[in-house]
Design an enzyme around this catalytic site. Structure first.
Site, PDB file in Angstrom:
ATOM      1  CB  ALA A   1      -0.907  -0.018   1.215  1.00 22.89           C
ATOM      2  CG  ASN A   2      -0.208   4.699  -1.530  1.00 22.78           C
ATOM      3  OD1 ASN A   2      -0.953   5.454  -0.926  1.00 22.78           O
ATOM      4  ND2 ASN A   2      -0.555   4.106  -2.657  1.00 22.78           N
ATOM      5  NE  ARG A   3       5.237   6.666   4.683  1.00 20.19           N
ATOM      6  CZ  ARG A   3       5.434   5.792   5.666  1.00 20.19           C
ATOM      7  NH1 ARG A   3       4.476   5.559   6.551  1.00 20.19           N
ATOM      8  NH2 ARG A   3       6.592   5.159   5.765  1.00 20.19           N
TER       9      ARG A   3
ATOM     10  CB  ALA B   1      -1.941   7.550  -3.595  1.00 19.97           C
TER      11      ALA B   1
END
Ligand code: CTP
Length: 214
Positions: free
Chosen positions: A20-22, A86
């Site tokens: 995943a990402n932030r 994102a």
């Protein structure tokens, strides 16, 4: 009718793990809210975000980039589309359908495959391209040059660029400092709450669409 993508995507490694990402989903959620306030019918397509989805939208919850692309295609036609998500650029080429085990599988070697580029796909549609396609550019260096090149590469109309270097505290924070880039050039907006960025962007979208209609 406006499509908004938001939040991160989760790309599975096995049934219990993912990449995943932030992204918190805060900016995309604020944009959807502001568009509703402008009177838009909003289709809100979101990955697993930290913030709650806004009221008054048609909400589609997705996990992966591939799911997000399918949901976006299903939401067309639309007058405008804002790609605030994102999206993970890569997924694990063959995610395991059972949990990887230390004892059985040793050190995992993950092979990646490229995810579909949803913004590019929609920007280059021959039919059903929304009149206004807006992308985001999250950059850590050479923000203006990278974002201007990204606008051309993706084929979108406007790019909302921001500096997501850790020192800015923007990713996951409550404020944003963006540049709006269109065919004419770039405009820097002072640092302000993400809600205020959203309101200003929604007002610009409304002005654009109203001018087009009249
Ligand atoms: N985006 C998308 N689908 C993808 C990747 C990105 O729709 N698979 C959209 C994002 O929602 C955003 C824009 O493209 O509006 C730019 O995303 P970004 O991650 O900054 O760009 P990349 O395509 O990853 O380019 P680079 O790796 O050069 O930064």
């Amino acid at each position: 009718r406006v499509i908004v993508t938001s939040g991160p995507t989760h790309e599975p490694i096995d049934p219990v793990r993912y990449i995943a990402n932030r992204s918190s989903g805060a900016q995309g959620t604020a944009i959807a809210k502001a568009l509703v306030a402008q009177g838009a019918e909003v289709v809100f397509i979101t990955g697993p975000a930290e913030v709650d989805s806004p009221q008054g939208v048609e909400c589609v919850n997705v996990q992966t980039a591939q799911d997000m692309l399918e949901a976006t295609k299903s939401a067309l036609p639309a007058d405008a589309a804002v790609f605030a998500a994102a999206v993970a650029d890569w997924r694990v080429a063959s995610a395991s359908d059972r949990k990887l085990k230390k004892s059985r599988d040793g050190l995992p070697l993950l092979e990646f495959a490229e995810n579909p580029d949803i913004l590019h796909h929609v920007s280059t549609l021959a039919e059903e391209r929304p009149s206004l396609v807006i992308g985001f550019a999250a950059e850590t260096d050479d923000v203006l040059a990278n974002a201007t090149a990204k606008r051309a590469r993706k084929g979108c109309d406007w790019i909302v660029a921001n500096d997501v270097s850790p020192a800015t505290g923007i990713m996951g924070g409550s404020e944003n400092a963006v540049m709006l880039i269109d065919a004419e050039g770039a405009e820097s907006w002072q640092r302000m709450p993400k809600d205020a960025v959203a309101e200003r962007l929604a007002a610009r979208i409304a002005t654009f669409l109203n001018a087009k209609e009249s």
